[in-house]
Design a protein around this motif. Structure first.
Motif, PDB file in Angstrom:
ATOM      1  N   GLY A   1      57.404  23.467 -14.719  1.00  0.00           N
ATOM      2  CA  GLY A   1      58.437  24.387 -14.177  1.00  0.00           C
ATOM      3  C   GLY A   1      57.619  25.277 -12.960  1.00  0.00           C
ATOM      4  N   ILE A   2      56.520  25.620 -13.553  1.00  0.00           N
ATOM      5  CA  ILE A   2      55.917  26.809 -12.354  1.00  0.00           C
ATOM      6  C   ILE A   2      55.485  26.101 -11.191  1.00  0.00           C
ATOM      7  CG2 ILE A   2      53.929  28.604 -12.142  1.00  0.00           C
ATOM      8  CD1 ILE A   2      54.753  29.414 -14.951  1.00  0.00           C
ATOM      9  N   PRO A   3      54.711  24.998 -11.430  1.00  0.00           N
ATOM     10  CA  PRO A   3      54.072  24.351 -10.003  1.00  0.00           C
ATOM     11  C   PRO A   3      55.176  23.852  -9.181  1.00  0.00           C
ATOM     12  CG  PRO A   3      53.063  23.731 -12.178  1.00  0.00           C
ATOM     13  CD  PRO A   3      53.925  24.422 -12.621  1.00  0.00           C
ATOM     14  N   VAL A   4      56.481  23.331  -9.918  1.00  0.00           N
ATOM     15  CA  VAL A   4      57.671  22.625  -9.221  1.00  0.00           C
ATOM     16  C   VAL A   4      58.361  24.032  -8.627  1.00  0.00           C
ATOM     17  CG1 VAL A   4      59.865  21.787  -9.558  1.00  0.00           C
ATOM     18  CG2 VAL A   4      57.988  20.732 -10.497  1.00  0.00           C
ATOM     19  N   ALA A   5      58.491  25.188  -9.131  1.00  0.00           N
ATOM     20  CA  ALA A   5      59.291  26.176  -8.514  1.00  0.00           C
ATOM     21  C   ALA A   5      58.428  26.657  -7.337  1.00  0.00           C
ATOM     22  CB  ALA A   5      59.489  27.586  -9.823  1.00  0.00           C
ATOM     23  N   ARG A   6      57.110  27.042  -7.713  1.00  0.00           N
ATOM     24  CA  ARG A   6      56.444  27.907  -6.673  1.00  0.00           C
ATOM     25  C   ARG A   6      56.033  26.845  -5.539  1.00  0.00           C
ATOM     26  NH1 ARG A   6      51.678  31.477  -8.655  1.00  0.00           N
ATOM     27  NH2 ARG A   6      51.812  31.861  -6.432  1.00  0.00           N
ATOM     28  N   GLY A   7      55.418  25.535  -5.949  1.00  0.00           N
ATOM     29  CA  GLY A   7      55.021  24.890  -4.702  1.00  0.00           C
ATOM     30  C   GLY A   7      56.042  24.142  -3.881  1.00  0.00           C
ATOM     31  N   VAL A   8      57.322  23.753  -4.467  1.00  0.00           N
ATOM     32  CA  VAL A   8      58.268  23.222  -3.712  1.00  0.00           C
ATOM     33  C   VAL A   8      59.545  23.918  -3.357  1.00  0.00           C
ATOM     34  CG1 VAL A   8      59.338  20.778  -3.499  1.00  0.00           C
ATOM     35  CG2 VAL A   8      57.267  21.013  -5.094  1.00  0.00           C
ATOM     36  N   LEU A   9      60.039  24.432  -4.477  1.00  0.00           N
ATOM     37  CA  LEU A   9      61.470  25.112  -4.435  1.00  0.00           C
ATOM     38  C   LEU A   9      61.295  26.509  -3.758  1.00  0.00           C
ATOM     39  CD1 LEU A   9      62.917  23.753  -7.878  1.00  0.00           C
ATOM     40  CD2 LEU A   9      63.235  22.932  -5.351  1.00  0.00           C
ATOM     41  N   GLY A  10      60.178  27.183  -3.581  1.00  0.00           N
ATOM     42  CA  GLY A  10      60.086  28.524  -3.141  1.00  0.00           C
ATOM     43  C   GLY A  10      60.673  29.506  -4.085  1.00  0.00           C
ATOM     44  N   LEU A  11      60.265  29.282  -5.542  1.00  0.00           N
ATOM     45  CA  LEU A  11      60.911  30.161  -6.568  1.00  0.00           C
ATOM     46  C   LEU A  11      59.669  30.763  -6.894  1.00  0.00           C
ATOM     47  CD1 LEU A  11      63.666  27.987  -8.200  1.00  0.00           C
ATOM     48  CD2 LEU A  11      64.113  29.907  -6.725  1.00  0.00           C
ATOM     49  N   GLU A  12      60.020  31.957  -7.707  1.00  0.00           N
ATOM     50  CA  GLU A  12      58.903  32.744  -8.472  1.00  0.00           C
ATOM     51  C   GLU A  12      58.615  32.093  -9.656  1.00  0.00           C
ATOM     52  OE1 GLU A  12      57.686  35.940  -7.642  1.00  0.00           O
ATOM     53  OE2 GLU A  12      59.196  36.205  -5.925  1.00  0.00           O
ATOM     54  N   ALA A  13      57.414  32.182 -10.025  1.00  0.00           N
ATOM     55  CA  ALA A  13      56.919  31.731 -11.395  1.00  0.00           C
ATOM     56  C   ALA A  13      57.782  32.210 -12.537  1.00  0.00           C
ATOM     57  CB  ALA A  13      55.428  32.002 -11.764  1.00  0.00           C
ATOM     58  N   SER A  14      57.910  33.617 -12.459  1.00  0.00           N
ATOM     59  CA  SER A  14      58.819  34.230 -13.616  1.00  0.00           C
ATOM     60  C   SER A  14      60.042  33.588 -13.599  1.00  0.00           C
ATOM     61  CB  SER A  14      59.047  35.678 -13.412  1.00  0.00           C
ATOM     62  OG  SER A  14      59.519  36.015 -12.015  1.00  0.00           O
ATOM     63  N   THR A  15      60.915  33.075 -12.499  1.00  0.00           N
ATOM     64  CA  THR A  15      62.027  32.447 -12.545  1.00  0.00           C
ATOM     65  C   THR A  15      61.790  30.940 -13.310  1.00  0.00           C
ATOM     66  OG1 THR A  15      62.529  33.297 -10.456  1.00  0.00           O
ATOM     67  CG2 THR A  15      63.910  31.452 -11.032  1.00  0.00           C
ATOM     68  N   ALA A  16      60.951  30.421 -13.217  1.00  0.00           N
ATOM     69  CA  ALA A  16      60.611  29.106 -13.757  1.00  0.00           C
ATOM     70  C   ALA A  16      60.388  29.390 -15.318  1.00  0.00           C
ATOM     71  CB  ALA A  16      59.195  28.208 -13.352  1.00  0.00           C
ATOM     72  N   LEU A  17      59.981  30.476 -15.565  1.00  0.00           N
ATOM     73  CA  LEU A  17      59.448  30.609 -16.915  1.00  0.00           C
ATOM     74  C   LEU A  17      60.939  31.129 -17.699  1.00  0.00           C
ATOM     75  CD1 LEU A  17      56.287  32.724 -17.585  1.00  0.00           C
ATOM     76  CD2 LEU A  17      57.068  30.439 -18.353  1.00  0.00           C
ATOM     77  N   TRP A  18      61.572  31.922 -17.482  1.00  0.00           N
ATOM     78  CA  TRP A  18      62.992  32.018 -17.904  1.00  0.00           C
ATOM     79  C   TRP A  18      63.725  31.041 -17.775  1.00  0.00           C
ATOM     80  CZ3 TRP A  18      63.685  36.082 -20.793  1.00  0.00           C
ATOM     81  CH2 TRP A  18      62.976  37.296 -20.609  1.00  0.00           C
ATOM     82  N   THR A  19      63.778  30.136 -16.830  1.00  0.00           N
ATOM     83  CA  THR A  19      64.753  28.892 -16.944  1.00  0.00           C
ATOM     84  C   THR A  19      64.474  28.331 -18.005  1.00  0.00           C
ATOM     85  OG1 THR A  19      64.880  29.144 -14.523  1.00  0.00           O
ATOM     86  CG2 THR A  19      65.392  27.147 -15.391  1.00  0.00           C
ATOM     87  N   SER A  20      62.804  27.945 -18.174  1.00  0.00           N
ATOM     88  CA  SER A  20      62.673  27.124 -19.352  1.00  0.00           C
ATOM     89  C   SER A  20      62.981  27.738 -20.683  1.00  0.00           C
ATOM     90  CB  SER A  20      61.012  26.725 -19.299  1.00  0.00           C
ATOM     91  OG  SER A  20      60.359  27.973 -19.591  1.00  0.00           O
ATOM     92  N   PHE A  21      62.762  29.230 -20.786  1.00  0.00           N
ATOM     93  CA  PHE A  21      63.318  29.715 -22.028  1.00  0.00           C
ATOM     94  C   PHE A  21      64.729  29.541 -22.388  1.00  0.00           C
ATOM     95  CE2 PHE A  21      64.881  33.753 -24.086  1.00  0.00           C
ATOM     96  CZ  PHE A  21      64.251  33.103 -25.330  1.00  0.00           C
ATOM     97  N   PHE A  22      65.748  29.650 -21.391  1.00  0.00           N
ATOM     98  CA  PHE A  22      67.123  29.742 -21.647  1.00  0.00           C
ATOM     99  C   PHE A  22      67.355  28.238 -21.830  1.00  0.00           C
ATOM    100  CE2 PHE A  22      67.119  34.011 -19.926  1.00  0.00           C
ATOM    101  CZ  PHE A  22      68.189  34.629 -20.679  1.00  0.00           C
ATOM    102  N   SER A  23      66.601  27.429 -21.242  1.00  0.00           N
ATOM    103  CA  SER A  23      67.040  25.916 -21.214  1.00  0.00           C
ATOM    104  C   SER A  23      66.606  25.454 -22.617  1.00  0.00           C
ATOM    105  CB  SER A  23      66.173  25.031 -20.074  1.00  0.00           C
ATOM    106  OG  SER A  23      66.121  23.756 -20.455  1.00  0.00           O
ATOM    107  N   GLY A  24      65.586  25.915 -23.160  1.00  0.00           N
ATOM    108  CA  GLY A  24      65.051  25.485 -24.442  1.00  0.00           C
ATOM    109  C   GLY A  24      65.634  26.083 -25.574  1.00  0.00           C
ATOM    110  N   LEU A  25      66.198  27.393 -25.443  1.00  0.00           N
ATOM    111  CA  LEU A  25      67.033  27.803 -26.343  1.00  0.00           C
ATOM    112  C   LEU A  25      68.241  27.224 -26.425  1.00  0.00           C
ATOM    113  CD1 LEU A  25      67.022  30.426 -28.442  1.00  0.00           C
ATOM    114  CD2 LEU A  25      68.018  31.892 -26.711  1.00  0.00           C
TER     115      LEU A  25
END
Ligand code: CTP
Ligand code: MG
Length: 180
Positions: free
Chosen positions: A74-98
């Motif tokens: 998530g973090i590499p995809v978010a930061r490297g390509v989508l222009g999103l913060e690492a924290s956004t990727a982390l929260w997304t993975s948490f909510f997605s998994g939960l």
């Protein structure tokens, strides 16, 4: 074409953690038993509230695996390509998994109420419980990127087919007793 790539990567960012969360309990536990979330208790209908297939261990393994997916993918995809913060990727993975693990639990609750035993087949619900759960929680998280309706619908079809294929594999490997 660029829009397509962005859509696929957004899909991976949102649903990659849910998919890994959904598959990891059976892969990590490999037939070992955990502690049932329903503490072995029965509902008013005399059937188990959730059943032995929903354990604390499995639930936590799922959420942890989702977070790990967020860190590794998530973090590499978010930061490297989508222009999103690492924290956004982390929260997304948490909510997605939960959401994935909660969707799975809610599915089992209704499956038991329908009188279906643990591990029995309930087409569509068995394949899409985690997907719907992840979608709902990602929607509730207001910093998470949200899927569009076409993305959700296309993804549902893709997940449905992939789920059936991977569960057949898990059964072949002896990790699951039944191929669903
Ligand atoms: N699992 C777990 N805890 C969870 C989710 C899954 O321990 N919260 C493990 C269980 O060993 C379970 C296996 O992963 O048997 C496969 O999960 P799933 O197919 O969701 O459970 P079923 O056994 O099919 O039970 P149900 O009929 O309630 O879906
Ligand atoms: Mg099942």
């Amino acid at each position: 074409m660029e829009g397509m790539l962005e859509a696929v990567l957004t899909f991976i960012l949102i649903y990659g953690p849910a998919m890994v969360a959904n598959g990891s309990p059976v892969f990590v536990l490999r037939g070992r038993r955990g502690h049932p979330i329903d503490f072995g208790k029965t509902w008013v209908d005399g059937r188990r509230v959730l059943g032995d297939g929903k354990t604390f261990e499995g639930f936590l393994i799922g959420v942890a695996a989702a977070l790990l997916t967020g860190i590794v993918v998530g973090i590499p995809v978010a930061r490297g390509v989508l222009g999103l913060e690492a924290s956004t990727a982390l929260w997304t993975s948490f909510f997605s998994g939960l959401g994935a693990m909660l969707g799975d639990v809610v599915k089992s609750f209704f499956k038991r109420r329908l009188g279906r035993e643990r591990g029995s087949k309930l087409l569509v619900a068995d394949q899409l419980d985690f997907y719907v759960g992840a979608t709902l929680l990602v929607y509730l998280c207001n910093i998470c990127p949200n899927p569009s309706l076409p993305m959700f619908a296309t993804g549902a079809l893709f997940i449905f087919v992939l789920h059936i294929a991977t569960n057949k594999f898990a059964k072949k490997m002896g990790w699951k007793k039944v191929p669903w």
